[in-house]
Design an enzyme around this catalytic site. Sequence first.
Site, PDB file in Angstrom:
ATOM      1  N   HIS A 211       0.850  -1.202   0.000  1.00  0.00           N
ATOM      2  CA  HIS A 211       0.000   0.000   0.000  1.00  0.00           C
ATOM      3  C   HIS A 211       0.885   1.251   0.000  1.00  0.00           C
ATOM      4  O   HIS A 211       0.565   2.248  -0.642  1.00  0.00           O
ATOM      5  CB  HIS A 211      -0.892   0.034   1.245  1.00  0.00           C
ATOM      6  CG  HIS A 211      -1.841  -1.117   1.339  1.00  0.00           C
ATOM      7  ND1 HIS A 211      -1.679  -2.146   2.230  1.00  0.00           N
ATOM      8  CD2 HIS A 211      -2.973  -1.400   0.644  1.00  0.00           C
ATOM      9  CE1 HIS A 211      -2.669  -3.011   2.098  1.00  0.00           C
ATOM     10  NE2 HIS A 211      -3.470  -2.581   1.134  1.00  0.00           N
TER      11      HIS A 211
ATOM     12  N   VAL B 293       4.749  -5.579  -4.570  1.00  0.00           N
ATOM     13  CA  VAL B 293       5.933  -5.464  -3.697  1.00  0.00           C
ATOM     14  C   VAL B 293       6.124  -6.822  -3.011  1.00  0.00           C
ATOM     15  O   VAL B 293       5.156  -7.419  -2.527  1.00  0.00           O
ATOM     16  CB  VAL B 293       5.739  -4.348  -2.641  1.00  0.00           C
ATOM     17  CG1 VAL B 293       6.951  -4.263  -1.716  1.00  0.00           C
ATOM     18  CG2 VAL B 293       5.505  -3.008  -3.325  1.00  0.00           C
TER      19      VAL B 293
ATOM     20  N   SER C 159      -2.165  -8.186   3.282  1.00  0.00           N
ATOM     21  CA  SER C 159      -2.661  -8.058   4.657  1.00  0.00           C
ATOM     22  C   SER C 159      -2.895  -9.450   5.248  1.00  0.00           C
ATOM     23  O   SER C 159      -2.758  -9.655   6.453  1.00  0.00           O
ATOM     24  CB  SER C 159      -3.967  -7.267   4.673  1.00  0.00           C
ATOM     25  OG  SER C 159      -3.752  -6.012   4.069  1.00  0.00           O
TER      26      SER C 159
END
Length: 293
Positions: free
Chosen positions: A37, A176, A186
């Site tokens: 993020h 990433v 998450s």
Amino acid sequence: MRVVRSIADLRAILRPLRAEGKRVGFVPTMGFLHEGHGALIRQSAARCDVTVVSIFVNPTQFGPSEDLANYPRDLERDQNLCLETGATVLFLPEVAEIYPTGFQTHVEPGRLAQTLCGRYRPGHFRGVATVVAKLFSIVQPDLAFFGQKDFQQTVVIRRMARDLNLPVDVVVVPTVREADGLALSSRNAYLDEEARRRAATLSQGLLAAQAAFDAGERQSSKLVKAARALMTGADSIQYLELVDAQTMEPFKGPVDRTVALCVAAYVGSTRLIDNVLLVPSPNLAGQNSSQSA
Ligand code: PAF
């Protein structure tokens, strides 16, 4: 950084900025933010004058047996990451703000949403498309940033933006990864150390297929086989498929166009997804790693 919870407050902040000609970037999230993020927020901050981040765990994209109630949350850490990475406005709506009593209008994506995750998570992309359409309408961003890890989501959202004539550029930012290849997610928070190590074999498989492709292998079946051979840490593989990156339809035969090798697998009870893009011509590589609609 301003923190707002209501649509009215958010609009009151954005209206004058837009009137001054400021470019608005938007990063929609479900919170429990990580460096993936962070990369989206940084790109938005670099390309736009204002960056709005939303944190909203959207109930309509979870199936009845999925992890909505236990979805990880850590607002304090999220706020710090937003601040550090350059967000200017953080939008934290409650469920009733987004879905007030009487809400009954949904966005129904088409075929793009029926393959891969769409086969196993009925209604998921309808929930995603609906909330993203609403958030686009609330924020009215010039650019919106999404991670390539959720590749099918990016394709569905870009199509939705075109089909509904939403005046927003959808920017896809490369995944990433940790040093061992594991894609940041998450849901990695659910993994203990041993499960985390096993989870990394998913991306190691994908990256091996990508290396074989880069070395000249073009046979779909061999690329899939090379990936599967390394995915030894998964307890079950829901799908491992090569799809046409534009249509999301299964792709077989020699790779002569951009395809995505996509996986969804369980490590313990945690469902993880990941993908790599295989781009035949080096000239197309840039377009596919960070593209705008
Ligand atoms: O990718 C996500 O986190 C969610 O699907 C999104 C785009 C924020 C919609 O709820």
